[in-house]
Scaffold this motif. Structure first.
Motif, short mmCIF file in Angstrom:
data_model
loop_
_atom_site.label_atom_id
_atom_site.label_comp_id
_atom_site.label_asym_id
_atom_site.label_seq_id
_atom_site.Cartn_x
_atom_site.Cartn_y
_atom_site.Cartn_z
N LYS A 58 0.83 -1.20 0.00
CA LYS A 58 0.00 0.00 0.00
C LYS A 58 0.87 1.26 0.00
N LYS A 61 2.30 2.28 -3.48
CA LYS A 61 1.35 2.64 -4.53
C LYS A 61 1.89 3.83 -5.31
N GLY A 62 1.86 3.72 -6.63
CA GLY A 62 2.34 4.79 -7.49
C GLY A 62 3.77 4.63 -7.94
N LYS A 68 5.78 -1.71 -7.29
CA LYS A 68 4.43 -1.51 -6.75
C LYS A 68 3.69 -2.81 -6.54
N ASN A 69 4.21 -3.95 -7.08
CA ASN A 69 3.47 -5.21 -7.03
C ASN A 69 4.09 -6.24 -6.12
#
Length: 174
Positions: A58, A61-62, A68-69
């Protein structure tokens, strides 16, 4: 006995066939059992690790790419991002102080003084003021304005800033 056993087998097949054709009942019963099984397995396994991973993902994010994964890449990027955030909170204060000094310097030079002489004279105005009073040793009122306020006065209130500069000039002339 032969007809009885066949009759019960046929009626059982007919009942199961009617259950299978009634899709809403079948879907409802299977979805309830499936969600119950999923909830039971999620509750029992990896709660702390999953929470940690979700929190890191979280925070990532971005970000670009796998950062991000995937947890392994995200934790590196998040830690580096937190280091940058810590460093830049300090840099922000330095940059604003520089900006205020530039603004005050520009304002003071319009009135024929340099920044260093102005700040020195303002700090020495009316004595050292270590006793906590607002009046200095000579009975003069001290000016207690920080660089942020002085910069705002120089930019937005030129007449008020000129009055402050005049007071400081008069104290240095004496």
């Amino acid at each position: 006995s032969w007809t009885g056993s066949t009759a019960t087998t046929v009626s059982w097949k007919r009942d199961t066939h009617s259950l299978l054709t009634n899709k809403s009942i079948l879907q409802e019963s299977t979805s309830k059992t499936t969600t119950a099984l999923i909830k039971a397995t999620l509750i029992q396994r990896r709660t702390m690790a999953t929470q940690k991973h979700k929190r890191i993902i979280k925070m990532a994010k971005g970000f670009r790419g796998r950062s991000k994964n995937t947890f392994r890449a995200a934790i590196r990027r998040v830690e580096k991002g937190l280091q940058y955030a810590y460093r830049d909170r300090k840099m922000k204060k330095r940059n604003f102080r520089k900006l205020w000094i530039e603004k005050v310097n520009a304002g003071v030079r319009q009135h024929g003084m340099s920044y260093s002489r102005f700040i020195n004279a303002m700090n020495n105005l009316g004595g050292d003021g270590q006793d906590g009073s607002e009046k200095g040793a000579k009975g003069q009122k001290k000016i207690i304005l920080n660089r942020k306020v002085l910069a705002d006065l120089a930019a937005n209130e030129p007449f008020s800033f000129k009055a402050v500069v005049d007071v400081v000039k008069m104290s240095t002339a004496k």
